[in-house]
Design a protein around this motif. Structure first.
Motif, PDB file in Angstrom:
ATOM      1  N   GLN A   1       5.171   2.337  -0.809  1.00 16.15           N
ATOM      2  CA  GLN A   1       5.158   3.366   0.232  1.00 16.15           C
ATOM      3  C   GLN A   1       4.492   4.644  -0.258  1.00 16.15           C
ATOM      4  O   GLN A   1       3.737   5.281   0.474  1.00 16.15           O
ATOM      5  CB  GLN A   1       6.576   3.673   0.700  1.00 16.15           C
ATOM      6  N   GLU A   2       4.766   5.026  -1.491  1.00  9.03           N
ATOM      7  CA  GLU A   2       4.158   6.229  -2.060  1.00  9.03           C
ATOM      8  C   GLU A   2       2.644   6.075  -2.161  1.00  9.03           C
ATOM      9  O   GLU A   2       1.891   6.993  -1.818  1.00  9.03           O
ATOM     10  CB  GLU A   2       4.760   6.487  -3.437  1.00  9.03           C
ATOM     11  N   GLU A   3       2.191   4.906  -2.592  1.00  5.01           N
ATOM     12  CA  GLU A   3       0.748   4.661  -2.739  1.00  5.01           C
ATOM     13  C   GLU A   3       0.017   4.704  -1.396  1.00  5.01           C
ATOM     14  O   GLU A   3      -1.091   5.226  -1.310  1.00  5.01           O
ATOM     15  CB  GLU A   3       0.500   3.320  -3.422  1.00  5.01           C
ATOM     16  N   ILE A   4       0.614   4.150  -0.348  1.00  2.00           N
ATOM     17  CA  ILE A   4      -0.073   4.151   0.947  1.00  2.00           C
ATOM     18  C   ILE A   4       0.123   5.456   1.701  1.00  2.00           C
ATOM     19  O   ILE A   4      -0.620   5.738   2.644  1.00  2.00           O
ATOM     20  CB  ILE A   4       0.328   2.941   1.823  1.00  2.00           C
ATOM     21  N   SER A   5       1.088   6.260   1.287  1.00  2.23           N
ATOM     22  CA  SER A   5       1.322   7.539   1.966  1.00  2.23           C
ATOM     23  C   SER A   5       0.141   8.492   1.809  1.00  2.23           C
ATOM     24  O   SER A   5      -0.163   9.254   2.721  1.00  2.23           O
ATOM     25  CB  SER A   5       2.590   8.210   1.439  1.00  2.23           C
TER      26      SER A   5
END
Length: 142
Positions: A37-41
């Motif tokens: 989630q952090e990477e795609i945010s």
């Protein structure tokens, strides 16, 4: 009606990867979800340019561009698990209010023809013109 398009390069962990991480240890499974989630945010935050849909009901089309060949062979149900990470990131960033049916109609799709842009995920978010009323979706009154 408002519309937004977001492109995320690469692929997301599939359902099998999430299950294997959860089986090792629930902390490992949670870390995989949080890290993804952090990477795609970041690409979502940059491409959304601060736009949000608030309380509007939206249609979210998620198109996964992945090849089906000797090197890449993931089933559709394994790929579509990536929608979980995407919807949770959209909620966490405040772009949509919630990922339940009251606010979102999700339309996932897989495409094996990569074109010239390669492996990626294309997300299109648009207002549906519908509103949740008396336990069902109805056309929004003008």
């Amino acid at each position: 009606m408002e519309k937004m398009k977001i492109i995320i390069p690469g692929i997301l962990p599939g359902k099998n990867e999430q299950i294997n991480a959860d089986r090792r240890n629930h902390f490992v499974g949670n870390r995989l979800k949080q890290k993804t989630q952090e990477e795609i945010s970041w690409p979502i935050r940059i491409q959304s340019r601060g736009k949000t849909f608030g309380d509007h009901h939206v249609i979210i089309r998620v198109k996964f561009y992945e090849p089906w060949n000797g090197h890449h062979r993931r089933d559709d149900d394994n790929i579509m698990h990536g929608c979980k990470y995407i919807l949770d990131a959209l909620v966490n960033l405040g772009i949509i209010r919630d990922d339940g049916p009251k606010f979102v109609k999700l339309l996932p799709e897989r495409e094996t023809d990569l074109g010239t842009h390669g492996i990626r995920i294309e997300i299109t978010i648009e207002e549906s013109g519908m509103v949740w009323k008396d336990g069902r979706l109805t056309a929004r009154e003008a």
